[in-house]
Write an enzyme that holds these catalytic residues in place. Structure first.
Site, PDB file in Angstrom:
ATOM      1  N   ASN A   9       0.482   8.000   4.668  1.00 47.77           N
ATOM      2  CA  ASN A   9       0.034   7.736   3.300  1.00 47.77           C
ATOM      3  C   ASN A   9      -1.126   6.748   3.388  1.00 47.77           C
ATOM      4  O   ASN A   9      -0.906   5.556   3.608  1.00 47.77           O
ATOM      5  CB  ASN A   9       1.205   7.142   2.497  1.00 47.77           C
ATOM      6  CG  ASN A   9       0.775   6.667   1.122  1.00 47.77           C
ATOM      7  OD1 ASN A   9      -0.331   6.938   0.677  1.00 47.77           O
ATOM      8  ND2 ASN A   9       1.669   5.941   0.444  1.00 47.77           N
ATOM      9  N   LYS A  11      -3.006   5.696   1.141  1.00 46.85           N
ATOM     10  CA  LYS A  11      -3.189   4.880  -0.078  1.00 46.85           C
ATOM     11  C   LYS A  11      -4.677   4.864  -0.452  1.00 46.85           C
ATOM     12  O   LYS A  11      -5.381   5.833  -0.178  1.00 46.85           O
ATOM     13  CB  LYS A  11      -2.607   3.478   0.126  1.00 46.85           C
ATOM     14  CG  LYS A  11      -1.181   3.544   0.662  1.00 46.85           C
ATOM     15  CD  LYS A  11      -0.437   2.256   0.531  1.00 46.85           C
ATOM     16  CE  LYS A  11       0.976   2.446   1.081  1.00 46.85           C
ATOM     17  NZ  LYS A  11       1.823   1.274   0.895  1.00 46.85           N
ATOM     18  N   HIS A  94       6.069   7.327  -5.618  1.00 48.03           N
ATOM     19  CA  HIS A  94       5.875   6.177  -4.723  1.00 48.03           C
ATOM     20  C   HIS A  94       6.101   4.888  -5.525  1.00 48.03           C
ATOM     21  O   HIS A  94       5.754   4.821  -6.697  1.00 48.03           O
ATOM     22  CB  HIS A  94       4.469   6.212  -4.131  1.00 48.03           C
ATOM     23  CG  HIS A  94       4.295   5.209  -3.032  1.00 48.03           C
ATOM     24  ND1 HIS A  94       4.069   3.876  -3.282  1.00 48.03           N
ATOM     25  CD2 HIS A  94       4.367   5.345  -1.685  1.00 48.03           C
ATOM     26  CE1 HIS A  94       4.003   3.239  -2.119  1.00 48.03           C
ATOM     27  NE2 HIS A  94       4.173   4.100  -1.138  1.00 48.03           N
ATOM     28  N   GLU A  96       4.568   2.229  -5.620  1.00 47.90           N
ATOM     29  CA  GLU A  96       3.359   1.663  -6.239  1.00 47.90           C
ATOM     30  C   GLU A  96       3.032   2.389  -7.542  1.00 47.90           C
ATOM     31  O   GLU A  96       2.531   1.796  -8.488  1.00 47.90           O
ATOM     32  CB  GLU A  96       2.196   1.720  -5.231  1.00 47.90           C
ATOM     33  CG  GLU A  96       2.378   0.670  -4.135  1.00 47.90           C
ATOM     34  CD  GLU A  96       1.782   1.018  -2.791  1.00 47.90           C
ATOM     35  OE1 GLU A  96       0.929   1.915  -2.702  1.00 47.90           O
ATOM     36  OE2 GLU A  96       2.203   0.379  -1.799  1.00 47.90           O
ATOM     37  N   GLU A 166      12.199   4.365   0.649  1.00 48.46           N
ATOM     38  CA  GLU A 166      11.261   3.274   0.888  1.00 48.46           C
ATOM     39  C   GLU A 166      11.710   2.034   0.126  1.00 48.46           C
ATOM     40  O   GLU A 166      11.410   1.888  -1.067  1.00 48.46           O
ATOM     41  CB  GLU A 166       9.858   3.676   0.413  1.00 48.46           C
ATOM     42  CG  GLU A 166       9.267   4.851   1.157  1.00 48.46           C
ATOM     43  CD  GLU A 166       7.751   4.805   1.148  1.00 48.46           C
ATOM     44  OE1 GLU A 166       7.164   4.886   2.231  1.00 48.46           O
ATOM     45  OE2 GLU A 166       7.157   4.669   0.057  1.00 48.46           O
ATOM     46  N   GLY A 172       4.491  -2.568   3.127  1.00 54.19           N
ATOM     47  CA  GLY A 172       3.296  -3.373   3.329  1.00 54.19           C
ATOM     48  C   GLY A 172       3.591  -4.848   3.575  1.00 54.19           C
ATOM     49  O   GLY A 172       2.687  -5.677   3.549  1.00 54.19           O
ATOM     50  N   SER A 211       6.743  -0.464   6.394  1.00 56.41           N
ATOM     51  CA  SER A 211       6.357  -1.206   7.594  1.00 56.41           C
ATOM     52  C   SER A 211       6.809  -0.550   8.896  1.00 56.41           C
ATOM     53  O   SER A 211       7.199  -1.228   9.849  1.00 56.41           O
ATOM     54  CB  SER A 211       6.869  -2.663   7.517  1.00 56.41           C
ATOM     55  OG  SER A 211       6.297  -3.321   6.404  1.00 56.41           O
ATOM     56  N   GLY A 232       2.430   3.946   5.926  1.00 57.33           N
ATOM     57  CA  GLY A 232       1.276   3.441   5.184  1.00 57.33           C
ATOM     58  C   GLY A 232       0.239   2.861   6.133  1.00 57.33           C
ATOM     59  O   GLY A 232      -0.513   3.582   6.788  1.00 57.33           O
ATOM     60  N   GLY A 233       0.209   1.530   6.219  1.00 59.96           N
ATOM     61  CA  GLY A 233      -0.811   0.836   7.002  1.00 59.96           C
ATOM     62  C   GLY A 233      -1.030   1.390   8.400  1.00 59.96           C
ATOM     63  O   GLY A 233      -2.175   1.549   8.847  1.00 59.96           O
TER      64      GLY A 233
END
Ligand code: PGA
Length: 250
Positions: A9, A11, A94, A96, A166, A172, A211, A232-233
């Site tokens: 993802n 983002k 999600h 967010e 999640e 994150g 994470s 993600g990251g």
């Protein structure tokens, strides 16, 4: 035996200059087809990446979808449009989107239905806030998020979907759920759906997100009910993402 799935993802990250080399590096990796591998860039890059991924083992997903089929909904992108440009997956619900853009369980369920109506596989995100976990309400919250979708689309729809657990406090933050914490909620999700249809629940891919990194992926993916990750990251660096894909391969 369920296949493992690893979805990146991105983002609101990326640029045409950065995406090309990232995708090239991912596509250069061997044995990608032994897991389901998906990248989810921002909308504006989907068409270009679809061309880059043509014929490749890596699939394309979007990060969001409009709940309506078409019409006067400025700024929205429909499931048909995502399908049209080559998406196979779409993330819905999600945290967010839920937390920053006010998407509630009912809207998320409508997006899940919209995605499926056009043959996209929704990746349904569920997860609790830190305060909810500390209050011992994790199962209640995750159960409620699942039930909203089951109520609208029926248990049968989970034969054509993916669930991603999640925990919001792990996204994150660098604070990953322990393998045992993840397994506990994954088993709960599978059990909750198995009460409706044991076969569908047994076949469902349930991803962990929050994470995940090269260093912790393997231990998470070894858990009985963890079928891969929503990353993600760590999905923005080819080497890190590919190490996570390798961890999924076992
Ligand atoms: P993270 O994000 O891996 O950066 O924690 C996961 C996600 O939001 O899907």
């Amino acid at each position: 035996m369920r296949r493992k799935l690893v979805a990146g993802n991105w983002k609101m990250h990326g640029s045409r200059a950065d995406n090309g080399p990232l995708i090239e590096a991912i596509l250069a990796a061997p044995n990608l087809e032994t897991v389901d591998c998906v990248v989810c860039p921002p909308f504006v890059y989907l068409a270009e990446l679809a061309r880059a991924l043509r014929g490749a083992a890596v699939k394309l997903g979007a990060q969001n979808v409009g709940a309506e089929a078409q019409g006067a909904y400025t700024g929205e992108v429909s499931a048909a449009m995502l399908k049209d440009v080559g998406c196979q997956y779409v993330i819905v619900g999600h945290s967010e989107r839920r937390g920053l853009y006010g998407e509630d369980d009912v809207l998320v369920a409508r997006k899940f239905a919209a995605a499926q109506s056009r043959g996209l596989l929704p990746i349904l995100c569920v997860g609790e806030l830190l305060a909810e976990r500390e209050a011992g309400r994790t199962h209640e919250l995750v159960g409620r998020q699942l039930e909203a979708v089951v109520a609208l689309t029926g248990i049968g729809s989970f034969a054509r979907a993916v669930v991603a657990y999640e925990p919001v406090w792990a996204i994150g933050t660098g604070r990953t759920a322990s393998p045992q914490q993840a397994q506990d909620v994954h088993a709960f999700i599978r059990q909750r759906l198995a009460e409706r249809d044991a076969k569908i629940a047994a076949d469902l891919q349930i991803l962990y997100g929050g994470s995940v990194k090269a260093g912790n992926a393997r231990e998470l993916f070894l858990q009985a009910d963890v079928d891969g990750g929503l990353i993600g990251g760590a999905s923005l660096k080819a080497e890190e993402f590919l190490s996570i894909v390798a961890a999924a391969r076992g």
